[in-house]
Write a protein that holds these residues in place. Structure first.
Motif, PDB file in Angstrom:
ATOM      1  N   PHE A  39      52.608  -8.060   1.138  1.00 34.30           N
ATOM      2  CA  PHE A  39      51.665  -7.798   0.041  1.00 34.30           C
ATOM      3  C   PHE A  39      52.363  -7.056  -1.096  1.00 34.30           C
ATOM      4  CE2 PHE A  39      48.668  -8.000   3.706  1.00 34.30           C
ATOM      5  CZ  PHE A  39      47.964  -9.116   3.291  1.00 34.30           C
ATOM      6  N   VAL A  40      53.165  -6.064  -0.750  1.00 39.53           N
ATOM      7  CA  VAL A  40      53.909  -5.307  -1.766  1.00 39.53           C
ATOM      8  C   VAL A  40      54.892  -6.227  -2.480  1.00 39.53           C
ATOM      9  CG1 VAL A  40      55.587  -3.447  -2.093  1.00 39.53           C
ATOM     10  CG2 VAL A  40      53.636  -3.108  -0.568  1.00 39.53           C
ATOM     11  N   PHE A  41      55.634  -7.035  -1.716  1.00 41.01           N
ATOM     12  CA  PHE A  41      56.591  -7.971  -2.310  1.00 41.01           C
ATOM     13  C   PHE A  41      55.883  -8.970  -3.218  1.00 41.01           C
ATOM     14  CE2 PHE A  41      59.465 -11.797  -1.658  1.00 41.01           C
ATOM     15  CZ  PHE A  41      60.433 -11.355  -2.546  1.00 41.01           C
ATOM     16  N   GLY A  42      54.746  -9.485  -2.764  1.00 39.02           N
ATOM     17  CA  GLY A  42      53.979 -10.432  -3.583  1.00 39.02           C
ATOM     18  C   GLY A  42      53.496  -9.811  -4.876  1.00 39.02           C
ATOM     19  N   LEU A  68      55.169 -16.534 -10.133  1.00 35.55           N
ATOM     20  CA  LEU A  68      53.754 -16.568  -9.764  1.00 35.55           C
ATOM     21  C   LEU A  68      53.569 -17.224  -8.407  1.00 35.55           C
ATOM     22  CD1 LEU A  68      50.672 -16.347 -10.522  1.00 35.55           C
ATOM     23  CD2 LEU A  68      50.940 -18.655 -11.437  1.00 35.55           C
ATOM     24  N   TRP A  69      54.194 -18.383  -8.230  1.00 34.87           N
ATOM     25  CA  TRP A  69      54.025 -19.123  -6.981  1.00 34.87           C
ATOM     26  C   TRP A  69      54.724 -18.430  -5.832  1.00 34.87           C
ATOM     27  CZ3 TRP A  69      49.998 -21.538  -7.777  1.00 34.87           C
ATOM     28  CH2 TRP A  69      49.736 -22.111  -9.012  1.00 34.87           C
ATOM     29  N   LEU A  70      55.865 -17.805  -6.093  1.00 36.18           N
ATOM     30  CA  LEU A  70      56.526 -17.044  -5.038  1.00 36.18           C
ATOM     31  C   LEU A  70      55.693 -15.822  -4.647  1.00 36.18           C
ATOM     32  CD1 LEU A  70      60.240 -17.223  -6.205  1.00 36.18           C
ATOM     33  CD2 LEU A  70      59.131 -18.514  -4.375  1.00 36.18           C
ATOM     34  N   GLY A  71      55.082 -15.167  -5.624  1.00 37.94           N
ATOM     35  CA  GLY A  71      54.228 -14.023  -5.339  1.00 37.94           C
ATOM     36  C   GLY A  71      53.026 -14.404  -4.507  1.00 37.94           C
ATOM     37  N   LEU A  72      52.406 -15.516  -4.867  1.00 39.12           N
ATOM     38  CA  LEU A  72      51.261 -15.983  -4.076  1.00 39.12           C
ATOM     39  C   LEU A  72      51.683 -16.385  -2.666  1.00 39.12           C
ATOM     40  CD1 LEU A  72      49.279 -17.989  -6.766  1.00 39.12           C
ATOM     41  CD2 LEU A  72      48.776 -15.723  -5.847  1.00 39.12           C
ATOM     42  N   ALA A  73      52.869 -16.995  -2.542  1.00 37.45           N
ATOM     43  CA  ALA A  73      53.373 -17.358  -1.209  1.00 37.45           C
ATOM     44  C   ALA A  73      53.612 -16.102  -0.373  1.00 37.45           C
ATOM     45  CB  ALA A  73      54.661 -18.173  -1.342  1.00 37.45           C
TER      46      ALA A  73
END
Length: 150
Positions: free
Chosen positions: A15-18, A34-39
């Protein structure tokens, strides 16, 4: 020290990394982060409920990030190739192809100049006197290629 902190966070590390990736997207837009954060957030949810082990989490993050980016590229991005009401807007020389104009100055040794509206264009073609009618046959960069009009 940092390793112990990451281990102690458990599923919350995703969650922190995202969230860090989503904040980085605000600074460096381009929709990849954005997509990496959501992943990462999705992997955090998976890790929170299942605790699959860090190897599976990393593989899931890579797979979800890649799948989300590919899906966005394939289906979600805007269609910038839409038809324009002015298709030759940035290709000014090409929009004159096929039109007939009158030479204001002669073409000598294959080179000359011609005025179209408020712009003077460099022209290339057969030697012709001033006042001759020419048809624009093509464009080579900013040079109009002309032929004599009968």
């Amino acid at each position: 020290m940092l390793q112990n902190l990451v281990v102690e966070l458990g599923a919350w590390r995703w969650f922190v990394f995202g969230l860090l990736l989503l904040m980085a997207e605000l600074v460096a837009p381009g929709t990849v982060l954005l997509w990496l954060g959501l992943a990462a957030i999705v992997v955090g949810v998976i890790a929170f409920f299942l605790d699959p082990g860090w190897q599976v989490e990393v593989v899931a993050f890579a797979a979800l990030g890649l799948a989300a980016a590919v899906a966005w590229w394939r289906f979600g991005r805007p269609n910038n190739a839409a038809e324009s009401d002015r298709p030759m807007l940035n290709r000014r020389a090409e929009r004159h192809v096929g039109k007939v104009f009158m030479l204001e100055a002669p073409i000598v040794n294959g080179d000359g100049r011609m005025r179209i509206d408020d712009t003077t264009w460099r022209v290339s073609g057969p030697d012709l006197p001033a006042g001759a009618r020419v048809r624009v046959a093509g464009a080579d960069g900013i040079t109009l290629l002309v032929v004599a009009e009968a």
